[in-house]
Design an enzyme around this catalytic site. Sequence first.
Site, PDB file in Angstrom:
ATOM      1  N   ARG A   1      48.789  19.976   6.651  1.00 25.41           N
ATOM      2  CA  ARG A   1      47.517  19.277   6.830  1.00 25.41           C
ATOM      3  C   ARG A   1      46.368  20.201   6.493  1.00 25.41           C
ATOM      4  O   ARG A   1      46.264  21.301   7.022  1.00 25.41           O
ATOM      5  CB  ARG A   1      47.406  18.797   8.276  1.00 25.41           C
ATOM      6  CG  ARG A   1      46.035  18.302   8.697  1.00 25.41           C
ATOM      7  CD  ARG A   1      45.801  16.865   8.270  1.00 25.41           C
ATOM      8  NE  ARG A   1      44.489  16.411   8.698  1.00 25.41           N
ATOM      9  CZ  ARG A   1      44.267  15.654   9.758  1.00 25.41           C
ATOM     10  NH1 ARG A   1      45.275  15.269  10.509  1.00 25.41           N
ATOM     11  NH2 ARG A   1      43.056  15.256  10.062  1.00 25.41           N
TER      12      ARG A   1
ATOM     13  N   ARG B   1      45.646  11.919   4.085  1.00 24.72           N
ATOM     14  CA  ARG B   1      46.169  13.051   4.866  1.00 24.72           C
ATOM     15  C   ARG B   1      47.691  13.059   4.899  1.00 24.72           C
ATOM     16  O   ARG B   1      48.335  12.016   4.873  1.00 24.72           O
ATOM     17  CB  ARG B   1      45.589  13.018   6.277  1.00 24.72           C
ATOM     18  CG  ARG B   1      45.911  11.771   7.027  1.00 24.72           C
ATOM     19  CD  ARG B   1      44.765  11.122   7.800  1.00 24.72           C
ATOM     20  NE  ARG B   1      43.427  11.244   7.332  1.00 24.72           N
ATOM     21  CZ  ARG B   1      42.424  11.662   8.115  1.00 24.72           C
ATOM     22  NH1 ARG B   1      42.620  11.997   9.356  1.00 24.72           N
ATOM     23  NH2 ARG B   1      41.211  11.717   7.639  1.00 24.72           N
TER      24      ARG B   1
ATOM     25  N   ASP C   1      48.787  12.865  10.530  1.00 27.28           N
ATOM     26  CA  ASP C   1      47.872  12.728  11.658  1.00 27.28           C
ATOM     27  C   ASP C   1      48.704  12.464  12.897  1.00 27.28           C
ATOM     28  O   ASP C   1      49.548  11.564  12.879  1.00 27.28           O
ATOM     29  CB  ASP C   1      47.042  11.456  11.438  1.00 27.28           C
ATOM     30  CG  ASP C   1      45.568  11.693  11.514  1.00 27.28           C
ATOM     31  OD1 ASP C   1      45.156  12.809  11.838  1.00 27.28           O
ATOM     32  OD2 ASP C   1      44.833  10.732  11.241  1.00 27.28           O
TER      33      ASP C   1
ATOM     34  N   ASP D   1      47.902  11.621  16.823  1.00 26.18           N
ATOM     35  CA  ASP D   1      46.831  11.344  17.782  1.00 26.18           C
ATOM     36  C   ASP D   1      47.410  11.025  19.150  1.00 26.18           C
ATOM     37  O   ASP D   1      48.331  10.216  19.256  1.00 26.18           O
ATOM     38  CB  ASP D   1      46.011  10.123  17.329  1.00 26.18           C
ATOM     39  CG  ASP D   1      45.169  10.401  16.101  1.00 26.18           C
ATOM     40  OD1 ASP D   1      44.746  11.553  15.922  1.00 26.18           O
ATOM     41  OD2 ASP D   1      44.948   9.455  15.317  1.00 26.18           O
TER      42      ASP D   1
HETATM   43  N1  ROI Z   1      44.323   4.091   7.839  1.00 28.84           N
HETATM   44  C1  ROI Z   1      45.557   3.675   8.137  1.00 28.84           C
HETATM   45  N2  ROI Z   1      45.986   2.495   7.656  1.00 28.84           N
HETATM   46  N3  ROI Z   1      46.410   4.421   8.888  1.00 28.84           N
HETATM   47  C2  ROI Z   1      46.022   5.622   9.402  1.00 28.84           C
HETATM   48  O1  ROI Z   1      46.817   6.285  10.089  1.00 28.84           O
HETATM   49  C3  ROI Z   1      44.723   6.089   9.132  1.00 28.84           C
HETATM   50  N4  ROI Z   1      44.274   7.278   9.627  1.00 28.84           N
HETATM   51  C4  ROI Z   1      43.044   7.705   9.410  1.00 28.84           C
HETATM   52  C5  ROI Z   1      42.053   6.911   8.592  1.00 28.84           C
HETATM   53  C6  ROI Z   1      41.559   7.771   7.453  1.00 28.84           C
HETATM   54  C7  ROI Z   1      40.872   6.509   9.490  1.00 28.84           C
HETATM   55  N5  ROI Z   1      42.614   5.700   8.038  1.00 28.84           N
HETATM   56  C8  ROI Z   1      43.884   5.290   8.336  1.00 28.84           C
HETATM   57  O2  ROI Z   1      42.637   8.830   9.949  1.00 28.84           O
END
Ligand code: ROI
Length: 179
Positions: free
Chosen positions: A84, A94, A97, A99
Amino acid sequence: MSEVVYIGLGSNLAEPQAQLREALLALAQLAETKLLAVSSLYLSDPLGPSDQPRYVNAVAQLECALEPLLLLDALQQIEQQQGRVRKDQRWGPRTLDLDILLFGQRLIDQPRLQVPHYHLHARAFVLYPLAELAGALLLPDGRQLDDLLRGCPFSGLERLPADSGAMTGELTVTPVTTR
Ligand code: ROI
């Protein structure tokens, strides 16, 4: 004391399904943590700039005895290990991620960490996989997952078949598909 924690996973670069699989293996090996369940994988339209690939998203359920900020450190370490790079572009593509969506019944509002995750209520790619793992969930701020789902259409989402992805092989968590 252990608490049940939900982690949102997302990737749209460098073989997203492999990224999620790697991340789940790393989550399964975290100290003081047990990986309890993983949702199906979902293909989702990008939220943010539309000139980026579709995402693969999922949610994992953990039992975790780490304090939230230590778990956050561990998640950021996994993100880094998987290449990342934090870029200037807001909401750009990315590799991975991770979270923290929910941490037991805690309400956390710190500079590094807000739980429940700020955008949880508005993101189908978070709510629908979460609902697979936790049907009648009451959030610590009093909101019901069912109500959030009613306000968030299943659009731009595609649930991938169970054999298509991250949960096969040495990772023996059974995908829970109650919906
Ligand atoms: N859009 C989707 N569909 N899935 C994600 O995990 C995701 N993560 C993000 C942003 C860029 C907001 N858009 C995303 O961080």
